[in-house]
Structures are given as structure tokens and as C-alpha cells.
Motif scaffolding. Structure first.
Motif, PDB file in Angstrom:
ATOM      1  N   THR A   1     -23.602 -14.469  45.203  1.00  0.00           N
ATOM      2  CA  THR A   1     -23.033 -15.200  44.077  1.00  0.00           C
ATOM      3  C   THR A   1     -22.838 -14.241  42.916  1.00  0.00           C
ATOM      4  OG1 THR A   1     -24.085 -17.276  44.724  1.00  0.00           O
ATOM      5  CG2 THR A   1     -23.371 -17.094  42.443  1.00  0.00           C
ATOM      6  N   VAL A   2     -21.650 -14.282  42.308  1.00  0.00           N
ATOM      7  CA  VAL A   2     -21.320 -13.409  41.183  1.00  0.00           C
ATOM      8  C   VAL A   2     -20.838 -14.274  40.022  1.00  0.00           C
ATOM      9  CG1 VAL A   2     -19.932 -11.466  40.383  1.00  0.00           C
ATOM     10  CG2 VAL A   2     -20.666 -11.576  42.767  1.00  0.00           C
ATOM     11  N   GLU A   3     -21.315 -13.946  38.803  1.00  0.00           N
ATOM     12  CA  GLU A   3     -20.885 -14.681  37.620  1.00  0.00           C
ATOM     13  C   GLU A   3     -20.708 -13.704  36.467  1.00  0.00           C
ATOM     14  OE1 GLU A   3     -25.205 -16.049  35.775  1.00  0.00           O
ATOM     15  OE2 GLU A   3     -24.095 -17.459  37.047  1.00  0.00           O
ATOM     16  N   GLY A   4     -20.146 -14.213  35.368  1.00  0.00           N
ATOM     17  CA  GLY A   4     -19.940 -13.395  34.181  1.00  0.00           C
ATOM     18  C   GLY A   4     -18.664 -13.802  33.475  1.00  0.00           C
ATOM     19  N   ASN A   5     -18.595 -13.527  32.175  1.00  0.00           N
ATOM     20  CA  ASN A   5     -17.456 -13.980  31.376  1.00  0.00           C
ATOM     21  C   ASN A   5     -16.576 -12.833  30.903  1.00  0.00           C
ATOM     22  OD1 ASN A   5     -19.076 -12.820  29.478  1.00  0.00           O
ATOM     23  ND2 ASN A   5     -19.281 -14.624  28.162  1.00  0.00           N
ATOM     24  N   GLY A   6     -16.607 -11.704  31.597  1.00  0.00           N
ATOM     25  CA  GLY A   6     -15.788 -10.565  31.215  1.00  0.00           C
ATOM     26  C   GLY A   6     -14.358 -10.684  31.700  1.00  0.00           C
ATOM     27  N   THR A   7     -13.584  -9.639  31.405  1.00  0.00           N
ATOM     28  CA  THR A   7     -12.215  -9.497  31.900  1.00  0.00           C
ATOM     29  C   THR A   7     -12.218  -8.412  32.965  1.00  0.00           C
ATOM     30  OG1 THR A   7     -11.227 -10.193  29.798  1.00  0.00           O
ATOM     31  CG2 THR A   7      -9.853  -8.876  31.288  1.00  0.00           C
ATOM     32  N   HIS A   8     -11.808  -8.773  34.165  1.00  0.00           N
ATOM     33  CA  HIS A   8     -11.905  -7.865  35.312  1.00  0.00           C
ATOM     34  C   HIS A   8     -10.505  -7.575  35.856  1.00  0.00           C
ATOM     35  CE1 HIS A   8     -16.058  -8.742  34.808  1.00  0.00           C
ATOM     36  NE2 HIS A   8     -15.962  -9.972  35.293  1.00  0.00           N
ATOM     37  N   SER A   9     -10.168  -6.296  35.935  1.00  0.00           N
ATOM     38  CA  SER A   9      -8.860  -5.862  36.422  1.00  0.00           C
ATOM     39  C   SER A   9      -9.014  -5.285  37.820  1.00  0.00           C
ATOM     40  CB  SER A   9      -8.270  -4.807  35.480  1.00  0.00           C
ATOM     41  OG  SER A   9      -8.043  -5.350  34.184  1.00  0.00           O
ATOM     42  N   LEU A  10      -8.309  -5.884  38.788  1.00  0.00           N
ATOM     43  CA  LEU A  10      -8.472  -5.528  40.203  1.00  0.00           C
ATOM     44  C   LEU A  10      -7.144  -5.002  40.734  1.00  0.00           C
ATOM     45  CD1 LEU A  10     -10.521  -8.660  41.350  1.00  0.00           C
ATOM     46  CD2 LEU A  10     -11.332  -6.565  40.218  1.00  0.00           C
ATOM     47  N   TYR A  11      -7.155  -3.749  41.197  1.00  0.00           N
ATOM     48  CA  TYR A  11      -5.933  -3.070  41.609  1.00  0.00           C
ATOM     49  C   TYR A  11      -5.686  -3.109  43.111  1.00  0.00           C
ATOM     50  CZ  TYR A  11      -5.109  -1.185  36.941  1.00  0.00           C
ATOM     51  OH  TYR A  11      -4.843  -1.060  35.601  1.00  0.00           O
ATOM     52  N   ALA A  12      -6.677  -3.453  43.907  1.00  0.00           N
ATOM     53  CA  ALA A  12      -6.510  -3.382  45.362  1.00  0.00           C
ATOM     54  C   ALA A  12      -7.001  -4.637  46.071  1.00  0.00           C
ATOM     55  CB  ALA A  12      -7.223  -2.152  45.912  1.00  0.00           C
ATOM     56  N   GLY A  13      -7.131  -5.733  45.352  1.00  0.00           N
ATOM     57  CA  GLY A  13      -7.427  -6.997  45.988  1.00  0.00           C
ATOM     58  C   GLY A  13      -8.835  -7.498  45.758  1.00  0.00           C
ATOM     59  N   LEU A  14      -9.037  -8.758  46.173  1.00  0.00           N
ATOM     60  CA  LEU A  14     -10.308  -9.461  46.037  1.00  0.00           C
ATOM     61  C   LEU A  14     -10.576 -10.224  47.321  1.00  0.00           C
ATOM     62  CD1 LEU A  14     -12.723 -10.678  44.469  1.00  0.00           C
ATOM     63  CD2 LEU A  14     -11.132 -12.360  43.508  1.00  0.00           C
ATOM     64  N   ARG A  15     -11.677  -9.873  47.994  1.00  0.00           N
ATOM     65  CA  ARG A  15     -12.116 -10.614  49.171  1.00  0.00           C
ATOM     66  C   ARG A  15     -13.233 -11.546  48.752  1.00  0.00           C
ATOM     67  NH1 ARG A  15     -14.474  -8.201  54.948  1.00  0.00           N
ATOM     68  NH2 ARG A  15     -15.347 -10.184  55.696  1.00  0.00           N
ATOM     69  N   GLY A  16     -13.037 -12.861  48.978  1.00  0.00           N
ATOM     70  CA  GLY A  16     -13.975 -13.847  48.461  1.00  0.00           C
ATOM     71  C   GLY A  16     -14.628 -14.667  49.544  1.00  0.00           C
ATOM     72  N   ASP A  17     -15.625 -14.110  50.210  1.00  0.00           N
ATOM     73  CA  ASP A  17     -16.360 -14.865  51.223  1.00  0.00           C
ATOM     74  C   ASP A  17     -17.619 -15.505  50.651  1.00  0.00           C
ATOM     75  OD1 ASP A  17     -14.508 -14.138  53.163  1.00  0.00           O
ATOM     76  OD2 ASP A  17     -15.607 -12.313  53.679  1.00  0.00           O
ATOM     77  N   GLY A  18     -18.034 -15.071  49.460  1.00  0.00           N
ATOM     78  CA  GLY A  18     -19.210 -15.638  48.811  1.00  0.00           C
ATOM     79  C   GLY A  18     -18.808 -16.597  47.703  1.00  0.00           C
ATOM     80  N   THR A  19     -19.667 -16.722  46.697  1.00  0.00           N
ATOM     81  CA  THR A  19     -19.453 -17.665  45.601  1.00  0.00           C
ATOM     82  C   THR A  19     -19.099 -16.896  44.334  1.00  0.00           C
ATOM     83  OG1 THR A  19     -21.027 -19.236  46.537  1.00  0.00           O
ATOM     84  CG2 THR A  19     -20.508 -19.470  44.199  1.00  0.00           C
ATOM     85  N   CYS A  20     -17.988 -17.261  43.738  1.00  0.00           N
ATOM     86  CA  CYS A  20     -17.521 -16.633  42.506  1.00  0.00           C
ATOM     87  C   CYS A  20     -17.606 -17.641  41.373  1.00  0.00           C
ATOM     88  CB  CYS A  20     -16.084 -16.140  42.665  1.00  0.00           C
ATOM     89  SG  CYS A  20     -15.403 -15.400  41.181  1.00  0.00           S
ATOM     90  N   ASN A  21     -18.396 -17.302  40.343  1.00  0.00           N
ATOM     91  CA  ASN A  21     -18.521 -18.162  39.172  1.00  0.00           C
ATOM     92  C   ASN A  21     -18.059 -17.435  37.908  1.00  0.00           C
ATOM     93  OD1 ASN A  21     -19.570 -20.426  40.527  1.00  0.00           O
ATOM     94  ND2 ASN A  21     -21.647 -19.594  40.467  1.00  0.00           N
ATOM     95  N   PHE A  22     -17.006 -16.634  38.033  1.00  0.00           N
ATOM     96  CA  PHE A  22     -16.459 -15.967  36.856  1.00  0.00           C
ATOM     97  C   PHE A  22     -15.972 -17.013  35.852  1.00  0.00           C
ATOM     98  CE2 PHE A  22     -15.192 -12.025  39.503  1.00  0.00           C
ATOM     99  CZ  PHE A  22     -16.393 -11.403  39.198  1.00  0.00           C
ATOM    100  N   SER A  23     -16.192 -16.730  34.563  1.00  0.00           N
ATOM    101  CA  SER A  23     -15.753 -17.653  33.523  1.00  0.00           C
ATOM    102  C   SER A  23     -14.879 -16.972  32.486  1.00  0.00           C
ATOM    103  CB  SER A  23     -16.971 -18.285  32.835  1.00  0.00           C
ATOM    104  OG  SER A  23     -17.817 -17.292  32.281  1.00  0.00           O
ATOM    105  N   GLY A  24     -14.491 -15.730  32.731  1.00  0.00           N
ATOM    106  CA  GLY A  24     -13.634 -15.013  31.798  1.00  0.00           C
ATOM    107  C   GLY A  24     -12.209 -14.960  32.289  1.00  0.00           C
ATOM    108  N   LYS A  25     -11.793 -13.782  32.732  1.00  0.00           N
ATOM    109  CA  LYS A  25     -10.408 -13.583  33.161  1.00  0.00           C
ATOM    110  C   LYS A  25     -10.377 -12.587  34.302  1.00  0.00           C
ATOM    111  CE  LYS A  25      -5.863 -12.560  31.105  1.00  0.00           C
ATOM    112  NZ  LYS A  25      -5.199 -12.204  29.824  1.00  0.00           N
ATOM    113  N   VAL A  26      -9.587 -12.899  35.322  1.00  0.00           N
ATOM    114  CA  VAL A  26      -9.353 -11.984  36.433  1.00  0.00           C
ATOM    115  C   VAL A  26      -7.885 -11.587  36.397  1.00  0.00           C
ATOM    116  CG1 VAL A  26      -9.325 -11.693  38.934  1.00  0.00           C
ATOM    117  CG2 VAL A  26     -11.189 -12.972  37.845  1.00  0.00           C
TER     118      VAL A  26
END
Length: 267
Positions: free
Chosen positions: A39-64
Motif C-alpha cells: 500500500t502506497v499513500e501520500g499527497n505529493g506530485t509524482h511524475s512518471l515517465y515510463a508507466g505505472l504498474r498497479g497490482d497493490g493499493t494506491c492511496n495517492f491524494s495529490g497528483k500523478v
């Protein structure tokens, strides 16, 4: 995980049980992986250049911010939720899945803004929003819809700007989402097969309706609904605009509107 300011990684993986809380902003030049059971959480801004694999739990509250690669699942689950984070597409991005997953439903509980590049919704890939939020497609950029019926759903507001493009280009018959105001609406079949694209509700097109294939025919079945067109119809004399089932087709530009050669059927 305390990150002060902006930190850049190559690939980054979150694994094992427990919650990983990110305090700060991440740039990932490689793939970000949220593994099953993590499980991952946080309210930051995250910039992803090569993709996102989401097999777990994502609780981001900022911006992707997706600047490239795919958002995908590859495990026991066919769904992934982005927490309450806003999703920005500013690169060449797809939503898809890899085996053993057999589909993906990406749930976004905030706004989705496509402001650069394009977003591809592959077959059996679904983008689901919420009634309080908005899907924006900025002028000059494109949404590719490649499923039978998988235009983004659930959003309360659809802001497809007049210079934006939505392309339905699967190699099979597709449903064209109704109740939508499109900028440019593009119809195509990528492998040369004849296909039918069928409206599911009233449609407004702020710019052109484009049949893009010059060799193999595409039929646009308006299906008895109303269609309002401000621009032109481009056709290479092989495709069909079929409004013979009823409904009203309105050409509402104060200036000249043109039809390319093709087959046109009206009620």
C-alpha cells in the motif's frame, strides 16, 4: 518514506505488506511498480515517465502526471484505483493489462486532464470517473478508444475542447458514446476491415467528422439519435454516414459546410 522536495529515481518498486507514506514529490524515469500486498499513500506530485504498474493499493491524494508508458495491471486483479489523486496525461500514455489480468478498470476519484500527447484506451480497458469530477481533453491532443464500448464513463463533466480529437479505431464494431460534445470525431479501422461505429445517444461535434480510411469502409450508424455538426464531413468515397433510422441531423455553422464524396443516408 520522507522525501524533502523533489527526488528523481530510475525505476521504483513498492513491495511487501505495510503502508508506504511518501512525504514529498517523486520523478520516476523508469517504471513505478506497486506490488500486490503493498500500500502506497501520500499527497505529493509524482511524475512518471515510463508507466505505472498497479497490482497493490494506491492511496495517492495529490497528483500523478503520466509522461509516458502504460498504466496497467498484471496480476490477480483486473482493477486499480488511483486513490483521490488527480491524473494528468502529458505524454504518450496507454491504459492496458498484461496476463494473468484479463482486463483493467482504472478508477480515478478526481479530475483527469489530457493536456499533452495522447491517451490510448485499449480493448477491455476502462477509465471510470466520479460525478463530481471532470474529464478534460485539451485542443490539439487525442484520445484513442479501442474497445467495443469503453469511452471514459462516470464523470459529471466532459470538457472535450473544440480542437481536441477522439478517434474510434478498433478493428471491430464499436459503440460511439452519446451525450458527449466532441471536438473532432474520427472513425477508422486500423487493419483495413470494414467496421460499423454506432452511436449510443445524441452527439454534438464542434469541428469535423472524419472518416479516415481511404480504402476500407466505415459505417457511422447514428442509430436514430440527434447529431449536430459545426464542421465538415471528410470521406474518401468509401464510407457511409447512416442517419436513416430517425433523429435529426443539424448542420449549424453560419458559413459553408462541406461533405466529401461517400454514401449518406438520411431519414
Amino acid at each position: 518514506i520522507n522525501i524533502y522536495g523533489n527526488v528523481t529515481f530510475n525505476a521504483i518498486t513498492f513491495s511487501n505488506a505495510g503502508t508506504k507514506t511518501i512525504n514529498g514529490n517523486i520523478t520516476a524515469n523508469g517504471l513505478m511498480t506497486i506490488s500486490a500486498g503493498s500500500t502506497v499513500e501520500g499527497n505529493g506530485t509524482h511524475s512518471l515517465y515510463a508507466g505505472l504498474r498497479g497490482d497493490g493499493t494506491c492511496n495517492f491524494s495529490g497528483k500523478v502526471i503520466m509522461r509516458g508508458g502504460n498504466i496497467y495491471v498484471q496480476g490477480a486483479s483486473n482493477s486499480f484505483t488511483l486513490g483521490t489523486a488527480e491524473l494528468e496525461i502529458n505524454g504518450y500514455v496507454g491504459i492496458t493489462f498484461n496476463s494473468p489480468s484479463t482486463a483493467i478498470t482504472l478508477n480515478v476519484n478526481n479530475n483527469v486532464n489530457i493536456i499533452g500527447g495522447y491517451l490510448v484506451l485499449n480493448n477491455n480497458s476502462y477509465l471510470i470517473g466520479q460525478a463530481a469530477n471532470t474529464l478534460t481533453l485539451a485542443s490539439g491532443y487525442r484520445l484513442y478508444v479501442r474497445g467495443v464500448d469503453n469511452f471514459p464513463s462516470g464523470f459529471g463533466t466532459y470538457n472535450l475542447q473544440s480542437g481536441s480529437y477522439v478517434r474510434y479505431d478498433a478493428i471491430f464494431d464499436q459503440q460511439i458514446a452519446g451525450g458527449i460534445t466532441y471536438g473532432y470525431l474520427e472513425l477508422y479501422s486500423t487493419n483495413g476491415a470494414a467496421t460499423t461505429k454506432t452511436a449510443t445517444g445524441n452527439i454534438t461535434i464542434l469541428n469535423n467528422l472524419d472518416f479516415l480510411n481511404a480504402t476500407y469502409p466505415t459505417t457511422f450508424d447514428v442509430n436514430g439519435y440527434d447529431l449536430t455538426l459545426t464542421g465538415n464531413i471528410t470521406n474518401a468515397n468509401v464510407s457511409t454516414f447512416d442517419a436513416s433510422d430517425g433523429g435529426t441531423v443539424t448542420f449549424n455553422n453560419n458559413g459553408t459546410q462541406t461533405f466529401s464524396l461517400g454514401t449518406y443516408r438520411f431519414n
